[in-house]
Design a protein around this motif. Sequence first.
Motif, PDB file in Angstrom:
ATOM      1  N   UNK A  45      22.113  56.921  11.614  1.00 61.42           N
ATOM      2  CA  UNK A  45      21.866  56.173  12.856  1.00 61.42           C
ATOM      3  C   UNK A  45      23.019  55.204  13.125  1.00 61.42           C
ATOM      4  N   UNK A  46      23.477  54.531  12.067  1.00 61.82           N
ATOM      5  CA  UNK A  46      24.563  53.561  12.243  1.00 61.82           C
ATOM      6  C   UNK A  46      25.841  54.272  12.683  1.00 61.82           C
ATOM      7  N   UNK A  47      26.084  55.459  12.109  1.00 58.09           N
ATOM      8  CA  UNK A  47      27.312  56.201  12.434  1.00 58.09           C
ATOM      9  C   UNK A  47      27.223  56.905  13.778  1.00 58.09           C
ATOM     10  N   UNK A  48      26.026  56.950  14.373  1.00 57.75           N
ATOM     11  CA  UNK A  48      25.882  57.583  15.681  1.00 57.75           C
ATOM     12  C   UNK A  48      25.593  59.062  15.619  1.00 57.75           C
ATOM     13  N   UNK A  49      25.170  59.550  14.447  1.00 62.24           N
ATOM     14  CA  UNK A  49      24.894  60.987  14.316  1.00 62.24           C
ATOM     15  C   UNK A  49      23.460  61.347  14.716  1.00 62.24           C
ATOM     16  N   UNK A  79      32.935  54.379   8.838  1.00 63.88           N
ATOM     17  CA  UNK A  79      33.442  55.277   7.804  1.00 63.88           C
ATOM     18  C   UNK A  79      32.295  55.786   6.972  1.00 63.88           C
ATOM     19  N   UNK A  80      31.678  56.881   7.429  1.00 59.98           N
ATOM     20  CA  UNK A  80      30.524  57.418   6.690  1.00 59.98           C
ATOM     21  C   UNK A  80      31.012  58.403   5.634  1.00 59.98           C
ATOM     22  N   UNK A  81      30.668  58.127   4.380  1.00 64.26           N
ATOM     23  CA  UNK A  81      30.974  59.054   3.288  1.00 64.26           C
ATOM     24  C   UNK A  81      29.677  59.772   2.940  1.00 64.26           C
ATOM     25  N   UNK A  82      29.667  61.071   3.207  1.00 65.25           N
ATOM     26  CA  UNK A  82      28.437  61.838   3.006  1.00 65.25           C
ATOM     27  C   UNK A  82      28.191  62.069   1.523  1.00 65.25           C
ATOM     28  N   UNK A  83      26.917  62.220   1.195  1.00 63.46           N
ATOM     29  CA  UNK A  83      26.547  62.483  -0.190  1.00 63.46           C
ATOM     30  C   UNK A  83      27.186  63.781  -0.696  1.00 63.46           C
ATOM     31  N   UNK A  84      27.222  64.798   0.178  1.00 61.05           N
ATOM     32  CA  UNK A  84      27.814  66.085  -0.225  1.00 61.05           C
ATOM     33  C   UNK A  84      29.304  66.157   0.131  1.00 61.05           C
ATOM     34  N   UNK A 153      33.192  49.443   9.215  1.00 59.47           N
ATOM     35  CA  UNK A 153      31.989  49.384   8.400  1.00 59.47           C
ATOM     36  C   UNK A 153      31.994  50.655   7.564  1.00 59.47           C
ATOM     37  N   UNK A 154      32.039  50.502   6.252  1.00 59.45           N
ATOM     38  CA  UNK A 154      32.092  51.671   5.379  1.00 59.45           C
ATOM     39  C   UNK A 154      30.681  51.984   4.888  1.00 59.45           C
ATOM     40  N   UNK A 155      30.235  53.205   5.129  1.00 58.89           N
ATOM     41  CA  UNK A 155      28.873  53.612   4.781  1.00 58.89           C
ATOM     42  C   UNK A 155      28.936  54.655   3.678  1.00 58.89           C
ATOM     43  N   UNK A 156      28.411  54.312   2.501  1.00 61.92           N
ATOM     44  CA  UNK A 156      28.486  55.224   1.356  1.00 61.92           C
ATOM     45  C   UNK A 156      27.088  55.752   1.049  1.00 61.92           C
ATOM     46  N   UNK A 181      38.900  44.766  -3.351  1.00 63.70           N
ATOM     47  CA  UNK A 181      40.159  44.722  -2.609  1.00 63.70           C
ATOM     48  C   UNK A 181      39.968  44.879  -1.100  1.00 63.70           C
ATOM     49  N   UNK A 182      38.926  45.573  -0.675  1.00 66.65           N
ATOM     50  CA  UNK A 182      38.811  45.872   0.753  1.00 66.65           C
ATOM     51  C   UNK A 182      38.102  44.748   1.476  1.00 66.65           C
ATOM     52  N   UNK A 183      38.592  44.429   2.628  1.00 63.05           N
ATOM     53  CA  UNK A 183      37.961  43.394   3.440  1.00 63.05           C
ATOM     54  C   UNK A 183      36.867  44.002   4.325  1.00 63.05           C
ATOM     55  N   UNK A 184      36.625  45.285   4.137  1.00 59.50           N
ATOM     56  CA  UNK A 184      35.670  45.978   5.007  1.00 59.50           C
ATOM     57  C   UNK A 184      34.250  45.814   4.454  1.00 59.50           C
ATOM     58  N   UNK A 185      33.292  45.433   5.300  1.00 56.76           N
ATOM     59  CA  UNK A 185      31.912  45.401   4.817  1.00 56.76           C
ATOM     60  C   UNK A 185      31.441  46.808   4.454  1.00 56.76           C
ATOM     61  N   UNK A 186      30.632  46.880   3.415  1.00 51.78           N
ATOM     62  CA  UNK A 186      30.177  48.187   2.957  1.00 51.78           C
ATOM     63  C   UNK A 186      28.661  48.218   2.865  1.00 51.78           C
ATOM     64  N   UNK A 187      28.117  49.375   3.187  1.00 52.48           N
ATOM     65  CA  UNK A 187      26.691  49.620   2.995  1.00 52.48           C
ATOM     66  C   UNK A 187      26.588  50.811   2.059  1.00 52.48           C
TER      67      UNK A 187
END
Lengths: 327, 229
Positions: A45-49, A79-84, A153-156, A181-187
């Motif tokens: 939802x956050x990534x717009x998919x 930045x969505x990193x998919x589980x697969x 926003x990095x989404x893992x 090191x990254x200044x990017x918020x991560x979820x």
Amino acid sequence: MTDIAIRVALAKGSFHLDVDLTVPASGLTAVFGPSGAGKTTLLRCIAGLESAARGLVRIGAAIWQDASTFVPPHRRAAGLVFQDTRLFAHLSVAANLDYGRRRIPADRPVPGRDDVIDLLGLGALLERRTSGLSGGEAQRVAIGRALLASPDFLLLDEPLAAVDAARKGEILPFVERLHRSAAIPMLLVSHDVEDVARLADRVVLLDAGRVRGQGAPTAMLATSAPDAAWAVTLPASVVPGGRTGTSLRVAARDVAVFLDPPGPSSALAVLPAAVRAVDGAAEGQALLTLDANGVRLLALVRQDVLERHGLGLGSIVHAVIHHATPA
Amino acid sequence: MIETFAAGGWSPLVLTLKLAAVTVVCLLALGTPLAWWLARTRWRGRVAIEAAVALPLVLPPTVIGFYLLILLGPNGAVGRAFALVSDQGLTFSFAGLVIASVVYSLPFVVQPIQNAFESVGRAPLEAAAVLRAGPWDRFVSVAVPLALRGFVTAAVMGFAHTLGEFGVVLMVGGNIPGETRVISIAIYDHVETLDYGYAHAMAAVLVALSFAILVLVYGINRRWARAAP
């Protein structure tokens, strides 16, 4: 505005996601919950998919979605990193890494390619085909690919789930480095208590599509075990300050077990105890029956944690009671 | 054999190859969006479209040819529209043959591409979307390369199937040398007039060509199957 606000509602068949969440736009927020809680759907939802999702997604001052706006996924800096991992099979590792980076709009900063390659230890993989990568390598490439697209926003999504326990060491240190090191918020989404405790600045508990709690990792994880059914009734006097003659009810999920006596904490009570029984419970957990100087306690812990620390019948432990209600 | 061709002319073979090539180009241009749509849509009516695309597989070529003859003829809808831009008729012309071949070979092109798009699935396209690729960009940079095997199979099958076309051509194209006289018609003609030498030579060329093409298809499929992750 330097926070991240997410209010999304989405119905998928019989499943309803209904999340209302505000987190600081910095550091690592872990979303923790059992499988089927809606963690992955929340990230989508956050990534717009999920185009059927309704609500608000605001990252700092940038509105990705509200009542009148739905920014398509390729224009969100998510930045969505998919589980697969979803690495592109027709491209080399290097071309995968460059895919998003080549598409960064001209008005945004372009991340240093070599910095990310160093950070994630990808130098030796660049010319490889994606099909030959191990689970841990593929996950690192996927994280690098997302980082190089310059996300806000990095989404893992369960970055550790694709690898077996022995290989977690291939990823965890990299995620920690990234975090520092990254200044990017991560979820980061996880169903694994240990990963969450190690990495997160704050924890959000998600269950059955709803946020059940939010706060510091230790406080949240103590109340997160899915089964509330197991509980014992104790004389209140075992807890410092408890009135004699009254009783307290303590749920198994509110009892943690330490090998060494823990330092000062917000716990209600710490009782030395012996493990009298170990029973299997749902989702890889175990129910411990403890004897604390004649008082019976139940504790819900992860089976693999027990094995790792050699805990079993007869072990002497410190039972930490986090929460109790008057019986 | 060379002398035989000199007597009967190379032109049917050249015309056939030209027809197959033009047909394949048209089919890829037309079939790719159709296959993409069929692979992605959730519309229930898609089965009707899929069935319509597959019809040339089961209908006798004479039936397809008959309807095309009516449609492309001077009083048909397509024929009338074509008459507005050209003073030539569509029937018994090369352009008419191309249209007929496109219809006749449609399933051979649409189905492999559709299957390839379906096996690519949504996952890589979602990954491309969150990496800042817009819809057209995702299609070109992810969907098509991942479905490449389907495109190659489609092109080769469409080409080979058009080579072997006979009934439809006979119905809408007739037998005009250099214009609609393709190799299968030429063979039929020469057999009718008991000129077996020419028929033998042409038939052998067609067998060899078709065999080579099918070897290519199966070879490609085998190589790809091995290379697949």
